[in-house]
Design an enzyme around this catalytic site. Structure first.
Site, PDB file in Angstrom:
ATOM      1  N   GLY B  15      12.308  -7.607  13.439  1.00  0.00           N
ATOM      2  CA  GLY B  15      11.413  -6.949  12.488  1.00  0.00           C
ATOM      3  C   GLY B  15      10.853  -7.966  11.504  1.00  0.00           C
ATOM      4  O   GLY B  15      10.885  -9.180  11.744  1.00  0.00           O
ATOM      5  N   GLY B  16      10.361  -7.485  10.393  1.00  0.00           N
ATOM      6  CA  GLY B  16       9.744  -8.379   9.417  1.00  0.00           C
ATOM      7  C   GLY B  16      10.689  -9.475   8.969  1.00  0.00           C
ATOM      8  O   GLY B  16      10.340 -10.664   8.960  1.00  0.00           O
ATOM      9  N   ALA B  17      11.913  -9.100   8.633  1.00  0.00           N
ATOM     10  CA  ALA B  17      12.851 -10.090   8.132  1.00  0.00           C
ATOM     11  C   ALA B  17      13.238 -11.078   9.231  1.00  0.00           C
ATOM     12  O   ALA B  17      13.260 -12.294   9.018  1.00  0.00           O
ATOM     13  CB  ALA B  17      14.095  -9.398   7.582  1.00  0.00           C
ATOM     14  N   GLY B  18      13.508 -10.555  10.416  1.00  0.00           N
ATOM     15  CA  GLY B  18      13.940 -11.407  11.522  1.00  0.00           C
ATOM     16  C   GLY B  18      12.860 -12.404  11.924  1.00  0.00           C
ATOM     17  O   GLY B  18      13.131 -13.593  12.124  1.00  0.00           O
ATOM     18  N   PHE B 117       1.396   2.217  -7.255  1.00  0.00           N
ATOM     19  CA  PHE B 117       2.517   2.699  -6.467  1.00  0.00           C
ATOM     20  C   PHE B 117       3.610   3.174  -7.409  1.00  0.00           C
ATOM     21  O   PHE B 117       3.643   2.757  -8.574  1.00  0.00           O
ATOM     22  CB  PHE B 117       3.059   1.570  -5.585  1.00  0.00           C
ATOM     23  CG  PHE B 117       3.185   1.942  -4.139  1.00  0.00           C
ATOM     24  CD1 PHE B 117       2.066   1.965  -3.332  1.00  0.00           C
ATOM     25  CD2 PHE B 117       4.417   2.280  -3.589  1.00  0.00           C
ATOM     26  CE1 PHE B 117       2.170   2.303  -2.004  1.00  0.00           C
ATOM     27  CE2 PHE B 117       4.523   2.616  -2.252  1.00  0.00           C
ATOM     28  CZ  PHE B 117       3.404   2.628  -1.453  1.00  0.00           C
ATOM     29  N   ASP B 218      23.261  -1.229  12.996  1.00  0.00           N
ATOM     30  CA  ASP B 218      24.107  -2.060  13.854  1.00  0.00           C
ATOM     31  C   ASP B 218      24.648  -3.307  13.156  1.00  0.00           C
ATOM     32  O   ASP B 218      25.826  -3.650  13.301  1.00  0.00           O
ATOM     33  CB  ASP B 218      23.331  -2.498  15.102  1.00  0.00           C
ATOM     34  CG  ASP B 218      22.857  -1.312  15.914  1.00  0.00           C
ATOM     35  OD1 ASP B 218      23.256  -0.177  15.605  1.00  0.00           O
ATOM     36  OD2 ASP B 218      22.068  -1.523  16.847  1.00  0.00           O
ATOM     37  N   GLN B 237      18.209   5.789  -0.322  1.00  0.00           N
ATOM     38  CA  GLN B 237      17.042   6.423  -0.938  1.00  0.00           C
ATOM     39  C   GLN B 237      16.503   7.590  -0.117  1.00  0.00           C
ATOM     40  O   GLN B 237      16.308   7.476   1.093  1.00  0.00           O
ATOM     41  CB  GLN B 237      15.937   5.379  -1.077  1.00  0.00           C
ATOM     42  CG  GLN B 237      14.676   5.912  -1.714  1.00  0.00           C
ATOM     43  CD  GLN B 237      13.740   4.778  -2.059  1.00  0.00           C
ATOM     44  OE1 GLN B 237      13.105   4.200  -1.181  1.00  0.00           O
ATOM     45  NE2 GLN B 237      13.681   4.424  -3.325  1.00  0.00           N
ATOM     46  N   HIS B 239      13.211   9.641   0.196  1.00  0.00           N
ATOM     47  CA  HIS B 239      11.806   9.579  -0.202  1.00  0.00           C
ATOM     48  C   HIS B 239      11.335  11.008  -0.416  1.00  0.00           C
ATOM     49  O   HIS B 239      11.606  11.874   0.400  1.00  0.00           O
ATOM     50  CB  HIS B 239      10.996   8.897   0.896  1.00  0.00           C
ATOM     51  CG  HIS B 239       9.622   8.481   0.464  1.00  0.00           C
ATOM     52  ND1 HIS B 239       8.654   9.383   0.138  1.00  0.00           N
ATOM     53  CD2 HIS B 239       9.072   7.248   0.287  1.00  0.00           C
ATOM     54  CE1 HIS B 239       7.545   8.718  -0.208  1.00  0.00           C
ATOM     55  NE2 HIS B 239       7.783   7.433  -0.129  1.00  0.00           N
ATOM     56  N   LEU B 249       7.193  10.003   7.267  1.00  0.00           N
ATOM     57  CA  LEU B 249       6.875   9.649   5.896  1.00  0.00           C
ATOM     58  C   LEU B 249       5.404   9.848   5.551  1.00  0.00           C
ATOM     59  O   LEU B 249       4.519   9.513   6.329  1.00  0.00           O
ATOM     60  CB  LEU B 249       7.236   8.184   5.659  1.00  0.00           C
ATOM     61  CG  LEU B 249       7.193   7.815   4.186  1.00  0.00           C
ATOM     62  CD1 LEU B 249       8.475   8.247   3.513  1.00  0.00           C
ATOM     63  CD2 LEU B 249       6.973   6.341   4.012  1.00  0.00           C
ATOM     64  N   GLU B 252       3.779   6.914  -0.551  1.00  0.00           N
ATOM     65  CA  GLU B 252       3.507   7.062  -1.968  1.00  0.00           C
ATOM     66  C   GLU B 252       2.055   6.715  -2.291  1.00  0.00           C
ATOM     67  O   GLU B 252       1.527   7.125  -3.316  1.00  0.00           O
ATOM     68  CB  GLU B 252       4.394   6.035  -2.674  1.00  0.00           C
ATOM     69  CG  GLU B 252       4.995   6.445  -3.947  1.00  0.00           C
ATOM     70  CD  GLU B 252       6.254   5.616  -4.143  1.00  0.00           C
ATOM     71  OE1 GLU B 252       7.284   5.993  -3.563  1.00  0.00           O
ATOM     72  OE2 GLU B 252       6.197   4.600  -4.836  1.00  0.00           O
ATOM     73  N   ARG B 283      11.120   6.914  -6.943  1.00  0.00           N
ATOM     74  CA  ARG B 283      11.383   7.865  -5.862  1.00  0.00           C
ATOM     75  C   ARG B 283      12.588   8.765  -6.115  1.00  0.00           C
ATOM     76  O   ARG B 283      12.560   9.944  -5.776  1.00  0.00           O
ATOM     77  CB  ARG B 283      11.612   7.117  -4.555  1.00  0.00           C
ATOM     78  CG  ARG B 283      10.330   6.566  -4.030  1.00  0.00           C
ATOM     79  CD  ARG B 283      10.542   5.810  -2.769  1.00  0.00           C
ATOM     80  NE  ARG B 283       9.267   5.207  -2.410  1.00  0.00           N
ATOM     81  CZ  ARG B 283       9.130   4.275  -1.475  1.00  0.00           C
ATOM     82  NH1 ARG B 283      10.169   3.847  -0.816  1.00  0.00           N
ATOM     83  NH2 ARG B 283       7.946   3.792  -1.223  1.00  0.00           N
ATOM     84  N   HIS B 370      15.442   7.744   3.740  1.00  0.00           N
ATOM     85  CA  HIS B 370      14.415   6.727   3.921  1.00  0.00           C
ATOM     86  C   HIS B 370      14.904   5.288   3.949  1.00  0.00           C
ATOM     87  O   HIS B 370      14.552   4.523   4.836  1.00  0.00           O
ATOM     88  CB  HIS B 370      13.376   6.898   2.816  1.00  0.00           C
ATOM     89  CG  HIS B 370      12.217   5.967   2.914  1.00  0.00           C
ATOM     90  ND1 HIS B 370      11.416   5.927   4.029  1.00  0.00           N
ATOM     91  CD2 HIS B 370      11.714   5.057   2.041  1.00  0.00           C
ATOM     92  CE1 HIS B 370      10.472   5.017   3.841  1.00  0.00           C
ATOM     93  NE2 HIS B 370      10.633   4.470   2.666  1.00  0.00           N
ATOM     94  N   GLU B 401      16.388  -5.040   5.393  1.00  0.00           N
ATOM     95  CA  GLU B 401      17.007  -3.801   4.944  1.00  0.00           C
ATOM     96  C   GLU B 401      18.519  -3.787   5.164  1.00  0.00           C
ATOM     97  O   GLU B 401      19.257  -3.145   4.423  1.00  0.00           O
ATOM     98  CB  GLU B 401      16.364  -2.597   5.656  1.00  0.00           C
ATOM     99  CG  GLU B 401      16.828  -1.278   5.068  1.00  0.00           C
ATOM    100  CD  GLU B 401      16.003  -0.083   5.522  1.00  0.00           C
ATOM    101  OE1 GLU B 401      14.860  -0.282   5.973  1.00  0.00           O
ATOM    102  OE2 GLU B 401      16.517   1.043   5.428  1.00  0.00           O
ATOM    103  N   ARG B 412      15.358   1.649  -4.715  1.00  0.00           N
ATOM    104  CA  ARG B 412      14.309   0.664  -4.434  1.00  0.00           C
ATOM    105  C   ARG B 412      12.960   1.187  -4.892  1.00  0.00           C
ATOM    106  O   ARG B 412      12.640   2.361  -4.709  1.00  0.00           O
ATOM    107  CB  ARG B 412      14.242   0.378  -2.936  1.00  0.00           C
ATOM    108  CG  ARG B 412      13.058  -0.463  -2.543  1.00  0.00           C
ATOM    109  CD  ARG B 412      13.091  -0.847  -1.099  1.00  0.00           C
ATOM    110  NE  ARG B 412      12.801   0.248  -0.189  1.00  0.00           N
ATOM    111  CZ  ARG B 412      11.564   0.586   0.189  1.00  0.00           C
ATOM    112  NH1 ARG B 412      10.520  -0.065  -0.271  1.00  0.00           N
ATOM    113  NH2 ARG B 412      11.378   1.582   1.035  1.00  0.00           N
ATOM    114  N   SER B 417      10.472  -3.352  -0.434  1.00  0.00           N
ATOM    115  CA  SER B 417      11.206  -3.734   0.759  1.00  0.00           C
ATOM    116  C   SER B 417      10.445  -4.791   1.535  1.00  0.00           C
ATOM    117  O   SER B 417      11.000  -5.788   1.993  1.00  0.00           O
ATOM    118  CB  SER B 417      11.435  -2.526   1.657  1.00  0.00           C
ATOM    119  OG  SER B 417      11.929  -2.976   2.886  1.00  0.00           O
TER     120      SER B 417
END
Ligand SMILES: Cc1cc2nc3c(=O)[nH]c(=O)nc-3n(C[C@H](O)[C@H](O)[C@H](O)COP(=O)(O)OP(=O)(O)OC[C@H]3O[C@@H](n4cnc5c(N)ncnc54)[C@H](O)[C@@H]3O)c2cc1C
Ligand code: HEM
Ligand code: SF4
Ligand code: F3S
Ligand code: FES
Lengths: 238, 597, 138, 134
Positions: B15-18, B117, B218, B237, B239, B249, B252, B283, B370, B401, B412, B417
């Site tokens: 994902g984004g972080a990986g 936001f 995981d 959280q 939402h 979702l 916001e 939130r 969320h 996350e 958050r 995030s």
């Protein structure tokens, strides 16, 4: 209401020939087809294989043929199909690995061939963005929406006949960069698409646009790439 | 037969972080990404609203304001050194993404567009500020695609559809991971000097959730099993605006563009709960308000939902009442076309799943599970911290996350995030590569994959009769009812008891699919086990925390209690027993204050 | 799996690829197609609908070709329609035939057919109706 | 996998919309016309190479069977022409017309127009045929 699912089955390990299994289950008109598949796997037959993740049409995992047409299983509701007999089959034109799971390898190979990334080796302004007007961005807005689900490419009659055809999804992703004012590699990308396996193989059959779950104007994007090629300076013809 | 591979750095999760971690680690270290989904299927692609950074493209803004808003949003549980680092780096990160090719929406003069936001304010006036950088309502999609594109460009090595089952630690340091290749059902052993977990969240333990099927926690579960604690798991959280019953979702940003929440009496009820920023309150605040409205019978038709109304006439009506203006000072007015252009995907979701056109009708919404604030404890370099004294586990990293730095504290802020992924993904990638350059491989024991293999065999050939799907449904219902927006002592105790039951039953499950290739039933069952571990830890952590803070709202302890509870929870799991310990919160310049919006 | 590791696109080597033939072919199909509307439709309307096959014989052809305008018309018709059609056949064939060798052979056969048949047509158009033959034989 | 079987299964079994059928029909009509054209060039050339044989050929054209085939041939020529024109117009002049609504409508109109032109022509051809052959 009682709904009948006829699902394509293929298990490589049992060596058996592909066949169809039928399941009958209670469904709401507002159920996603994906919900039904989940229920089959949960409660009827755990061995059923299909991909899914987001369940709302943004991850591109679950493109498949439903009643003969490509959809994301999570983006088509039972009531949209207008029948309670639902036939579910894997995408056409990619090798089936198990049940509804196909090998996406060839699809991503074509994707990679078009250099699907921004190329611009000029130093960007330090600590600032590269400027781009809303009008410039609008030119490629549509093709940034692609989630690489392969619904388009596997609905294309040319791709069925010729797996070397790069296919609409790869062209869409090339379009996204060719028309990005910040990009500098339109030429090599166009050169890839000018090959016999590129845009000229498209016969405007339009199944791709009809199938795209992101409502991308795929055929239009292909036409725009063709036009860019036709209008390109002959110097590009190396 | 187990195949063996060897890399300097293994990133678990695409994902984004990986991907961010992989992009930076691979610059100097031999790196591979293992992901159970093809990377572009990761849930980062679902993020809608935007990524926060104080660029100040449309009005005055400062990273310090961003930091303060984040601290306040976190209900003062966030570690302020990390928050300051993140908010400063956010600006760079957004420009980096732009240079990578991310197609942000633009201002008329060609700069990155920004929108208001929840919880983002001008610190001087307390009014909402435009800080969220966005690409329509597909910001996460664009981030994920852009990062994947850069990986293609740099020929990053991917092992797609490899499911990581276990982490190997030798001599207290990372030795590698064990993974299942979904296509073949074979186990692979990856030897590595450093491992970065970026496996996303675990919202699938709740019944109504915005989270993907793959969000089964995981990474946290694997590290938990290997003795690494999980931090702040009671903070999850909800939402406020998920599509009724489906949980999908509604960002916001809909409220940022002027949408308002309406109850059965036609009131804009957020005026009572957050008189200053109303619908754009944080939130946790809005979710609780929804809950209370519905409890008081003011849900639509007495049902458990309210309306989110973004019809132009409603937006214009309330914008006029609020005296809201455009950047040039003229009154804020929108047309149906503008709404369509700013939130196209939301409109598409509503049409597809509800048959409701948000430009013409209000959307039925309810709170939806969320985001996991808690996770694997790390420092600002992404290094996993194994205890309350701050001891780093050599070679082990986490980001995104699944990690808990903690910048989000008890709640958050929207858009934070995505900032977290980019900033700490990069930090983890760089630090892991640096570490790998100076470290050697730990020797792998001969029986490295035995644990994973035995567990799998047990699931495949066990004598049990329980059906995993049943257990999963019961867990999801239980968690939504007892460990949801509001919590009580009895509810949590009951949850713990029942979760223990479910765990016992889960040991008696048996999967029917005996095949190897694409055995999703096996994987789903394994994931259920992970979720049950984390559910228990969540419930126990929540039971112990006798205060209300951020997303953790106790009916029996409605107030925040800084004296006793301004501290992070660390939970360890041994067998069925959860042990809790605590560590202090880092405070730099923002002293805890009462939190009002 | 290892095969998957090679992810570099063959993009740049493609620059050296096949030139602009397919692009010209594409343009040709469209331009010739537009021209074929008057050419083919007038021809069909006259011969098949208005005159009808039953009224056609060698004399009819001879009479028509006595007019140079019609001859030129038919030259265009032959040139555009058949080249358009045979290129269409090639495109269709390439869709089903993929190996470079088989494609070369197919293209060769199609090209030869096009050349021979076009030549036959052209010779007849230039030569006109062969008056040496005793037509009265009929 | 791409293969002839997949292709045929797709042509027939895929529930494509107007574009799918429009494409198949364009292909069939195009191939049909070119096959006829090849023969037609050769037989017409007989007026130069062998006029007697030409008369033989014409007699075949005048048979009932061929008369009916000719009616279909004209359909092919009309449909292929209009559809080709449509495609060429979208491609060369208005790529933005490659959008779902315009595509569906334009394919339908192509068929309607084809029928409008074809029906009077076929009536005339068939009456010709009946007059001469029966
Ligand atoms: C609907 C929605 C909207 C959101 N909108 C916003 C927003 O507007 N702004 C914002 O800031 N945040 C938003 N968020 C939150 C944010 O998107 C996520 O927190 C973030 O994307 C998580 O990114 P990640 O890289 O940690 O995980 P992911 O992107 O989910 O990646 C997880 C990766 O780990 C892999 N993985 C997991 N388990 C394993 C395993 N066992 N073995 C191997 N691989 C594994 C997966 O395959 C996947 O590639 C939103 C979230 C949701 C659900
Ligand atoms: C009457 C006017 C005609 C027009 C406007 C026209 C137009 C076109 C166009 C635009 C194409 C390209 C389709 C594509 O690339 O997707 C095409 C293909 C083709 N045309 Fe024509 N054409 C006409 C007449 C003919 C005639 C007379 C023949 C036969 C000799 C013919 C045979 C073909 C064939 C075989 C193809 C290939 C079909 C395919 O790729 O599926 N056309 N035509
Ligand atoms: S263009 Fe549309 S159909 Fe094709 S891969 Fe992208 S999203 Fe899927
Ligand atoms: S279906 Fe195929 S032929 Fe072209 S318009 Fe789409 S790529
Ligand atoms: S499950 Fe993600 S697109 Fe359907």
């Amino acid at each position: 209401m009682l709904t009948t699912l006829k699902i394509y089955r293929y298990d490589p390990e049992n060596g058996g020939a592909p066949h169809y299994d039928t399941f009958t289950l209670e469904a709401q008109p507002t159920d996603r087809v994906l919900d039904l598949l989940e229920r089959v796997r949960d409660d009827h037959d755990g061995t059923l294989a299909f991909r899914r993740s987001c369940a709302h049409g943004v991850c591109g995992s679950d493109a498949m043929r439903i009643n003969g047409r490509n959809y994301l299983a999570c983006k088509v509701l039972v009531k949209d199909l207008g029948t309670t007999e639902i036939t579910i089959e894997p995408l056409l034109g990619l090798p089936v690995k198990k049940d509804l799971v196909v090998d996406m390898g060839p699809f991503f190979d074509h994707y990679r061939e078009v250099m699907p990334y921004l190329v611009n080796d000029e130093e960007p302004p330090e600590g600032k963005e590269r400027l781009q007007t809303p009008a410039e961005r609008e030119l490629f807005d549509d093709t940034t929406k692609c989630i690489l689900c392969a619904a388009c490419t596997t609905s294309c009659p040319v791709f069925w006949a010729n797996g070397n055809y790069q296919g609409p999804a790869a062209i869409v992703n090339a379009h996204r960069f060719i028309f990005d004012s910040r990009d500098r590699a339109a030429e090599p990308r166009l050169a890839v698409l000018a090959r016999q396996t590129g845009v000229w193989s498209c016969r405007t059959a339009f199944n791709c646009t009809e199938a795209c779950p992101r409502d991308i104007k795929v055929t239009q994007a292909i036409a725009e790439v063709k036009r860019a090629l036709v209008r390109r300076k002959p110097s590009a013809r190396r | 037969m187990t195949q063996k591979h060897s890399f300097d750095v293994i990133v678990v999760g695409g994902g984004g972080a990986g991907l961010m971690a992989a992009l930076f680690a691979s610059q100097t270290a031999k790196t591979a990404v293992l992901s159970k989904l093809h990377p572009v299927r990761s849930h980062t692609g679902a993020a809608q609203g935007g990524i926060g950074a104080a660029l100040g493209n449309l009005e005055e803004d400062h990273w310090e304001w961003h930091a303060y808003d984040t601290v306040k949003g976190s209900d003062y549980l966030g570690d302020q050194d990390a928050i300051e680092f993140m908010c400063q780096e956010a600006i760079r990160a957004v420009y980096d993404l732009e240079h990578f090719g991310l197609p942000f929406s633009r201002t008329p003069d060609g700069r990155i567009a920004q929108r208001p936001f929840g919880g983002h304010t001008n610190n001087a006036t307390g009014k909402p500020v435009r800080r969220s950088c966005y690409a329509a309502d597909r910001t996460g999609h664009m981030i994920l695609q852009t990062l994947y594109q850069q990986c293609v460009r740099r020929e990053t090595i991917f092992f797609d559809e490899f499911y990581v089952l276990d982490l190997l630690l030798e001599n207290g340091a990372v030795a590698g991971v064990v993974a299942l290749e979904l296509a073949t059902g074979e186990l692979h052993l990856f030897q590595a000097k450093a491992v970065i977990f970026a496996t996303g969240g675990h919202g699938r333990m709740w019944e109504i959730t915005s989270n993907a099927y793959a969000y089964t926690g995981d990474g946290v579960a694997v590290t938990l099993r290997r003795g690494i604690p999980a931090e702040d798991m009671e903070f999850f959280q909800f939402h406020p605006t998920g599509i009724y019953k489906l949980g999908i979702l509604i960002t916001e940003a809909v409220r940022g563009e002027g949408g308002v929440l309406i109850n059965d009496k036609g009131e804009r009820f957020m005026e009572h709960y957050a008189p200053h920023i109303k619908d754009l309150a944080s939130r946790d605040v809005v979710s609780r308000a929804l809950h209370l409205e519905m409890q008081a019978g003011r849900g639509i038709g007495g049902q458990r939902y309210v309306y989110l109304d973004v019809r132009p006439e409603t937006v214009n009506h309330y914008a006029a009442l609020d005296g809201r203006t455009r950047p040039d000072g003229s009154p804020y007015r929108v047309t149906a076309e503008e709404i369509q252009a700013k939130i196209p995907d939301i409109i598409d979701f509503c049409r597809t799943y509800l048959g409701v056109d948000p430009v013409k009708e209000p959307m039925p919404v309810q709170p939806t599970a969320h985001y996991a604030m808690g996770g694997i404890p790390t420092d600002i370099n992404g290094r996993v911290v194994g205890d309350e004294r701050g001891t780093v586990v050599p070679g082990l990293y986490a980001a995104g996350e699944c990690a808990c730095v903690s910048v989000h504290g008890a709640n958050r802020l929207g858009t934070n995030s995505l900032v977290d992924l980019i900033v700490f993904g990069k930090a983890a990638g760089q630090d892991a590569a640096r570490y790998a350059a100076g470290a050697g491989f730990q020797p792998l024991p001969a029986d490295a994959e035995d644990f994973a293999r035995q567990q799998l065999e047990h699931l495949r050939h066990g004598a049990g009769t329980e059906r995993p799907a049943e257990i999963r449904r019961e867990m999801q219902r239980l968690m939504f009812e007892q460990v949801g927006v509001f919590r009580t002592q009895e509810g949590l105790e009951q949850a713990v008891r029942q979760l223990q039951d479910l765990r016992a039953r889960c040991r008696q499950v048996r999967v029917s699919d005996q095949g190897r290739a694409y055995n999703y039933e096996l994987v789903n069952t394994w994931e259920l086990g992970n979720l049950l571990d984390l559910a228990l830890v969540t419930a126990e952590s929540a039971l112990a925390r006798r205060e209300s803070r951020g997303a953790h709202a106790r009916e029996d302890f409605p107030r925040r209690d800084d004296e006793n509870w301004l501290r992070h929870t660390l939970a360890r799991l041994e067998g069925d027993r959860v042990t809790l310990s605590y560590k202090p919160v880092t405070i730099t310049r923002y002293q805890p204050r009462e939190r009002t919006y | 799996m290892e095969a998957k590791l090679k992810q570099r696109p063959s993009a740049l080597e493609a620059t050296a690829a096949p030139g602009a033939f397919e692009r010209h072919a594409w343009t040709w199909m469209r331009i010739s197609g537009v021209l074929l509307i008057p050419l083919v439709w007038i021809h069909t309307l006259l011969q098949d609908v208005i005159v009808g096959v039953h009224a056609i014989d060698v004399n009819y052809v001879a009479a028509r070709w006595a007019n140079l305008g019609w001859r030129i018309f038919d030259v265009f018709l032959l040139g555009f329609a058949f080249a358009h059609g045979m290129n269409g056949v090639r495109q269709v064939a390439f869709e089903y035939i993929h190996s470079p060798r088989a494609r070369r052979i197919t293209a060769g056969v199609i090209f030869a057919l096009w050349l021979v048949i076009s030549a036959i047509g052209a010779i007849a158009l230039i030569g006109g109706v062969n008056q040496e033959f005793p037509l009265q034989q009929q | 996998m791409s293969s002839l079987r997949t292709t045929l299964a797709g042509y027939v079994g895929y529930r494509g919309r107007e574009g799918h059928w429009g494409f198949l029909l364009h292909r069939i009509t195009g191939l049909g016309v070119v096959l006829f054209l090849a023969i037609h060039i050769v037989d017409t050339a007989l007026v130069y190479f062998n006029p007697a044989l030409y008369m033989e050929a014409i007699r075949i054209y005048q048979s009932t069977l061929f008369g009916i085939a000719e009616v279909f041939l004209v359909f092919c020529i009309i449909y292929h022409g209009i559809n080709g024109l449509r495609v060429a117009f979208f491609d060369l002049i208005a790529p933005s017309a490659w959008a779902i609504y315009r595509q569906r409508v334009s394919v339908r109109w192509t068929l309607i127009l084809t029928l409008i032109l074809w029906i009077p022509a076929s009536i005339r051809m068939l009456s010709n045929l009946i007059e001469h052959n029966f």
